[in-house]
Write an enzyme that holds these catalytic residues in place. Sequence first.
Site, short mmCIF file in Angstrom:
data_model
loop_
_atom_site.label_atom_id
_atom_site.label_comp_id
_atom_site.label_asym_id
_atom_site.label_seq_id
_atom_site.Cartn_x
_atom_site.Cartn_y
_atom_site.Cartn_z
N ARG A 28 30.34 68.58 -83.32
CA ARG A 28 29.77 69.82 -84.14
C ARG A 28 30.79 70.27 -85.44
NH1 ARG A 28 31.43 74.98 -80.48
NH2 ARG A 28 29.88 76.06 -82.55
N GLN A 92 42.31 56.82 -73.54
CA GLN A 92 40.84 56.56 -73.30
C GLN A 92 39.49 56.88 -72.96
OE1 GLN A 92 40.05 60.93 -73.49
NE2 GLN A 92 39.10 60.99 -70.84
N LYS A 363 48.37 52.02 -115.08
CA LYS A 363 48.49 51.08 -113.53
C LYS A 363 49.29 50.27 -114.17
CE LYS A 363 45.72 47.89 -111.56
NZ LYS A 363 45.90 46.11 -111.67
#
Length: 470
Positions: A28, A92, A363
Amino acid sequence: MSSDDDPPESESSPHITAVVLAAGLGKRLNSGVPKPAFPICGRAMASHVIHALGDAGIGKAVAVVPPGERGEPVREALADDAGNMDLRFAVQQEPRGTADAVIAARAHVETSHVLVVNGDLPLLAASHVRPLLKAGEFDAALATARVNDPARMGRILRGQDGSLEGIVEWRDASKDERAIDEVNLGFYLFRSDFFWPEIERIVESATSEAYATDSIPAAVARGSAVAIEVDLGGVRLNVETPADAADAEDVVRNRVIGRLSECGVHIPDRRAVWIDARATIEPGAVLEPGSHISGRTTVATRARIGPNAIVRDSTIGRDCILESCTVRGSILRDEVEVGPYSTIRPGCMIESRAHIGTHAELKESRIGEGVQIGHFSYLGDAEVGQRANIGAGAITCNFDGESKHRTIIGEDAFIGSDTMLVAPVTVGARARTGAGAVVTKDVPDDGNAVGHPARLTPSRRSQRDSEPGS
């Protein structure tokens, strides 16, 4: 201060192992991320549960996760953020209900009591858990609350004397039972000597999914079950839908910002900043509007972040100033300044008192103490010595189409505006490049490089040495 809960000291509960049910898919929620790993304010949903348990004094937990690739994101998220919890994992194999899930954790539980907790309770707090821990004399104890909108939560059935008679799931409840406003919150304390034989019996006899709560009727029949009502403070603990997740984000964010403000962090507009639950911010730091502090970020005292700065998984030193910029996966020492629209990409180490202008990008670079970096410049895969000056528009050409290469700039070097340093290349200490130079060869200490491509010219030092009378 950490943005986590900072509750009063809780008594340790070494006799309890928590089993966190983190094998649900959360259909959901409509997310590609497994529900227990879904981030709420930067922390996995089930990690919020584990931290709440730790705050309540529980030191051991077993997280039950799905098998294989489905379980890997959950395992990684929880292992990365376990804090001081002794956390283990069980798998599980098939989704056969919560009873089967706790059986999977059985081998890791050696304590006299087991606390079973749903992994989709990101708003769980230590204050919700502590009352249950005091009910260890019962075979089964469960936490309940009275809520205005029970939705599809399980309803609590009580006798006329208020004693627990059972739980009825919404799908099985009658109209009158659905009108009950007391609901099951999804965490339970069991005595191990009662729970394990009972849950094994339930799983063995089940023809479909079996649930941990199926053991409660046996405890009720023995007169050894209790439902303990806790105060939720107006929040809903579980998350089922994207709307629930957004509500939970709002609650956690307000908790985080409130605690930081109380501890001395300056946040002029609480509604205009975003701070992850895993961030650590020291008293005296200032977070201006529009700033986002996410991941495992540490901000030291007197640092000023913002307005409109984004900092992720980085360490920001004392007295730094970051204005309208982005810093990711990097370390900034004390008194570093980063100007508007600049980007510090992962892997940078910027030493104290360095200054980075506007529209610059770094960077995988190490920037020495006191370095000045002008606006519109780019330094990638570079090492810059102390006090060097990088002119506006200067760049390292670090990629040749196949591989990345390093650029080394020595101490006190002066890189002229619009210089292109074609890596691999070294510019020595105190060396200079002219404006617009294209440097394809190493420049020695004290050297000068000018032109397209750059050619070496006598250094100012050698010129002085050759003058008459020198």
